[in-house]
Design an enzyme around this catalytic site. Sequence first.
Site, PDB file in Angstrom:
ATOM      1  N   ASN A  41     -74.781 -34.021  22.079  1.00 14.82           N
ATOM      2  CA  ASN A  41     -75.168 -35.390  21.752  1.00 14.82           C
ATOM      3  C   ASN A  41     -76.115 -35.936  22.819  1.00 14.82           C
ATOM      4  O   ASN A  41     -75.857 -36.957  23.458  1.00 14.82           O
ATOM      5  CB  ASN A  41     -73.926 -36.279  21.614  1.00 14.82           C
ATOM      6  CG  ASN A  41     -74.165 -37.485  20.733  1.00 14.82           C
ATOM      7  OD1 ASN A  41     -75.288 -37.744  20.296  1.00 14.82           O
ATOM      8  ND2 ASN A  41     -73.120 -38.253  20.471  1.00 14.82           N
ATOM      9  N   HIS A  59     -67.708 -45.280  20.677  1.00 10.23           N
ATOM     10  CA  HIS A  59     -67.261 -44.358  19.630  1.00 10.23           C
ATOM     11  C   HIS A  59     -66.316 -45.024  18.627  1.00 10.23           C
ATOM     12  O   HIS A  59     -66.318 -44.656  17.450  1.00 10.23           O
ATOM     13  CB  HIS A  59     -66.570 -43.142  20.239  1.00 10.23           C
ATOM     14  CG  HIS A  59     -67.521 -42.044  20.633  1.00 10.23           C
ATOM     15  ND1 HIS A  59     -68.126 -42.003  21.865  1.00 10.23           N
ATOM     16  CD2 HIS A  59     -67.978 -40.957  19.947  1.00 10.23           C
ATOM     17  CE1 HIS A  59     -68.917 -40.934  21.927  1.00 10.23           C
ATOM     18  NE2 HIS A  59     -68.847 -40.293  20.785  1.00 10.23           N
TER      19      HIS A  59
END
Length: 420
Positions: free
Chosen positions: A243, A274
């Site tokens: 990521n 998140h």
Amino acid sequence: RYCFVFALGYLTVCQITRVYIFDYGQYSADFSGPMMIITQKITSLAFEIHDGMFRKNEDLTPSQRCLAVRRMPSLLEYLSYNCNFMGILAGPLCSYKDYITFIEGRSYQLQQSEANGKEDTKYEQTDPSPNIAVAQKLLICGLSLLFHMTITKTLPVEYNIDDNFRATASWPVRFFYLYVSLMAARPKYYFAWTLADAINNAAGFGFRGYDKNGGTHWDLISNLRIQQIEFSTSFKMFLDNWNIQTALWLKRVCYERATFSPTIQTFILSAIWHGVYPGYYLTFLTGVLMTLAARAVRNNIRHYFVESPAVKLCYDIITWMATQVAISYTVVPFVLLSVKPSFTFYSSCYFCLHIASILVLLVFPLKRTQKGSKKYESVQPVWSKKLEEEHLLQKNSYSTTNNSFSQKQEVTCRYQALKQ
């Protein structure tokens, strides 16, 4: 900062609504994914505008100086950057300057800088084709999807907390299954991020420049490097290749600007971004321990094993095994999401890696390092060092033009930012 707090707060409210009001633990339409990407764009652009218009040039780091936006975007530019169709669903994040350079048609007017600093324009093209890059990435998408639809289902992460498995399997078997089950869970991310990258490339965005042979590279906004992920020999190397654009966002908006404990603040921000599942917080809090312990071990031990190639190879193999187990151990709560199964897993392992990390931090001094000063190549294993050296040489040879600086200045700016 106001923009950052508001955007992150609004995202958190929406995630709480989705998880605890609409649904918990079951499948539902997840609208938070696009909002997470837009939050990254809004906050990163806010800091870039602040750096470019309200801070002195000498107070900026090389990367901040390179990405600083020195003119307030128009409403159309702002909305285009945040809501363009290419990255609205799965990203990946890109800098505002890279996006505007692409929109204005200047992203192809890149020149290769030779080792002596002179510019060579013989490979300059009007419109390099992304077809080969898109085809390769679609092939990776197909293989990742096939792997996920077949093998992943036969290796569920939940089996790690199965009562019968925990009671009958030996420790080596349990740790081996932990590794393979978490490795099998990764292809769905490979699929989504590679497909998102291919979509941007198909639209013409993501061109990074030419190599010394005139070959084109379409990984300006790529979100992962699969080979480096699977062969990581340190916790940092894994995070640097997983990521990628989110890691850069965390570095730019938090790590580089934190006045104390930047590592801890960055992991906490990552957990908040998140979502609100407890498993996310367990994973990232565990990640703080693992990162600090891995850094301490590396700073105090690694230099004893780098003199001999044979010894270095053995060291890389051992650190690869340790890294893969540590990563798998850390991210189990991220997959299980809830508190009870996560603690069931950790308690069945007697919190062994948590305790080991604390002991490492007590035994080995943790050296203070300047943020962003470590070279990426220092975490390379023997079998991938040559490939990454070539990759870095290619990265350092690209430049991007902009409205505020001359092309030669931008070459230096891009070089410093990528090197950092």
